[in-house]
Design a protein around this motif. Structure first.
Motif, mmCIF file in Angstrom:
data_model
loop_
_atom_site.group_PDB
_atom_site.id
_atom_site.type_symbol
_atom_site.label_atom_id
_atom_site.label_comp_id
_atom_site.label_asym_id
_atom_site.label_seq_id
_atom_site.Cartn_x
_atom_site.Cartn_y
_atom_site.Cartn_z
ATOM 1 N N LEU A 125 11.951 44.399 30.654
ATOM 2 C CA LEU A 125 11.915 45.184 29.419
ATOM 3 C C LEU A 125 12.906 46.345 29.482
ATOM 4 O O LEU A 125 13.598 46.643 28.516
ATOM 5 C CB LEU A 125 10.501 45.708 29.176
ATOM 6 N N ASN A 128 16.375 45.054 29.353
ATOM 7 C CA ASN A 128 16.599 44.358 28.086
ATOM 8 C C ASN A 128 17.184 42.967 28.275
ATOM 9 O O ASN A 128 18.067 42.525 27.536
ATOM 10 C CB ASN A 128 17.517 45.187 27.165
ATOM 11 N N SER A 130 15.763 39.013 28.750
ATOM 12 C CA SER A 130 14.588 38.148 28.710
ATOM 13 C C SER A 130 14.463 37.359 30.009
ATOM 14 O O SER A 130 15.419 36.692 30.429
ATOM 15 C CB SER A 130 14.681 37.179 27.533
ATOM 16 N N ILE A 139 16.161 41.157 24.854
ATOM 17 C CA ILE A 139 14.798 41.258 24.319
ATOM 18 C C ILE A 139 14.819 42.056 23.020
ATOM 19 O O ILE A 139 14.291 41.622 22.002
ATOM 20 C CB ILE A 139 13.865 41.921 25.347
ATOM 21 N N ARG A 150 12.273 49.299 21.278
ATOM 22 C CA ARG A 150 12.534 49.535 22.705
ATOM 23 C C ARG A 150 12.031 50.912 23.128
ATOM 24 O O ARG A 150 11.429 51.058 24.207
ATOM 25 C CB ARG A 150 14.032 49.411 22.982
ATOM 26 N N TYR A 244 6.505 41.038 21.459
ATOM 27 C CA TYR A 244 7.518 41.056 22.523
ATOM 28 C C TYR A 244 6.953 40.528 23.845
ATOM 29 O O TYR A 244 7.620 39.766 24.552
ATOM 30 C CB TYR A 244 8.056 42.475 22.719
ATOM 31 N N GLU A 247 6.511 36.549 23.219
ATOM 32 C CA GLU A 247 7.733 35.753 23.033
ATOM 33 C C GLU A 247 8.561 35.656 24.305
ATOM 34 O O GLU A 247 9.162 34.625 24.585
ATOM 35 C CB GLU A 247 8.576 36.356 21.910
ATOM 36 N N HIS A 248 8.592 36.732 25.090
ATOM 37 C CA HIS A 248 9.429 36.750 26.289
ATOM 38 C C HIS A 248 8.616 36.556 27.569
ATOM 39 O O HIS A 248 9.142 36.731 28.669
ATOM 40 C CB HIS A 248 10.221 38.058 26.341
ATOM 41 N N ILE A 250 6.396 38.166 29.186
ATOM 42 C CA ILE A 250 6.460 39.287 30.130
ATOM 43 C C ILE A 250 5.239 39.298 31.043
ATOM 44 O O ILE A 250 5.297 39.740 32.189
ATOM 45 C CB ILE A 250 6.572 40.621 29.364
#
Length: 313
Positions: A125, A128, A130, A139, A150, A244, A247-248, A250
């Motif tokens: 994150l 930035n 992914s 991201i 962000r 976020y 989708e990524h 994390i």
């Protein structure tokens, strides 16, 4: 309408919480919902009822209907807390001689360890990039909306503040000279949280871009909606964070919320040796007991170090 006196008394109690006790909007809304549900139940089940007629048996019956609906023990305990506050208010007003809540026992809550994002996920994150993209896609987009999102993540992770505190954070409460932000927490208690030069610079850049990008934005608060300029609302921030993180990929945790970032802030601090009392002050906890839950991760890390380093492990 039946029970007009009870509804009127409930309204005075809720106004007392909002104006005199200065409860947060979120807490006030929860108490209002609990009181509305309770009085609706009393009216439907028992008809016209005066305050002194309400017994612990009635209250237990209402709580049991909630538990039948699979309401969690935590939510039931909050409803109990609401009624305890209500009847305590009635006692102070001289309207009753004893609270019926003295015979109501709160259900036990199993302690769940707080989830957190590992340092690899937070690094993705921050950088930035992914972690799930073969092409190292970004991201956060490089527009005002992306930079707003962000910065939301950066402030959550670097300060550990609550969702309500982020939404209410005012521009002038960010002190770039002394590198602190002043946060209005629960019970209208203010606390100072240190920030680093990098975050202070990001906030200053955001403030400048906000003025260049938007017209007629809400000037008092720091964070505004990237398209309307209005003060952010809870659901927008919640859905943004969840999107976020999902989708990524994390984190693999099911619950992906702003509070997860607060847990991550506290866990990473304790894992890296931060004093628990200092973490307590940073989080704005009223007691150390609320902070001690984060030590489970520190203990886990110590076990791993012991296992790897001790010849007898």
């Amino acid at each position: 309408m039946l029970n007009e006196e009870l509804y009127s008394l409930s309204e005075r109690f809720l106004t007392h919480l909002e104006l005199e006790k200065r409860y947060s909007e979120h807490t006030s809304r929860a108490y209002r919902s609990d009181m509305s549900q309770f009085l609706s139940f009393i009216t439907a089940k028992f008809g016209r009822t005066i305050l002194t007629d309400i017994s612990h048996i009635m209250i237990r019956e209402w709580l049991s209907t909630n538990m039948d609906k699979s309401v969690t023990a935590k939510s039931v305990n909050r409803k109990i807390s609401t009624l305890k506050s209500f009847f305590k208010y009635c006692l102070r007003q001289g309207l009753i001689k004893q609270s019926p809540m003295v015979k109501v026992i709160s259900p036990k809550i199993s302690k769940r360890l707080p989830g957190f994002i590992d340092e690899k996920g937070m690094r993705a994150l921050e950088e930035n990039v992914s972690p799930v993209s073969l092409t190292s896609s970004i991201i956060f987009t490089d527009d005002f909306e992306g930079r707003t999102h962000r910065l939301i993540f950066e402030v959550f992770y670097q300060t550990g503040i609550r969702l309500s505190e982020l939404i209410g954070l005012e521009e002038f409460k960010v002190d770039k000279r002394n590198l602190t932000i002043k946060v209005l927490g629960k019970g209208s208690k203010e606390r100072l949280i240190p920030i680093n030069n990098a975050l202070a610079a990001l906030i200053e850049d955001y403030k400048s871009e906000k003025r260049a990008h938007l017209e007629g934005f809400e000037e008092k608060v720091l964070f505004v909606h990237p398209h309307t300029g209005k003060k952010l609302y809870s659901k927008y921030v919640y859905l943004t964070v969840r999107r976020y993180l999902t989708e990524h990929q994390i984190t693999t945790l099911k619950k992906k919320s702003p509070h997860l970032l607060r847990h991550t802030f506290a866990t990473h601090l304790t894992n890296n040796g931060a004093d628990l009392n200092a973490v307590k002050e940073l989080l704005g906890h009223a007691s150390l007991a609320a902070t001690q839950v984060y030590t489970h991760n520190t203990i886990g890390k110590l076990k791993e170090v012991h296992k790897q380093a001790h010849p007898k492990a």
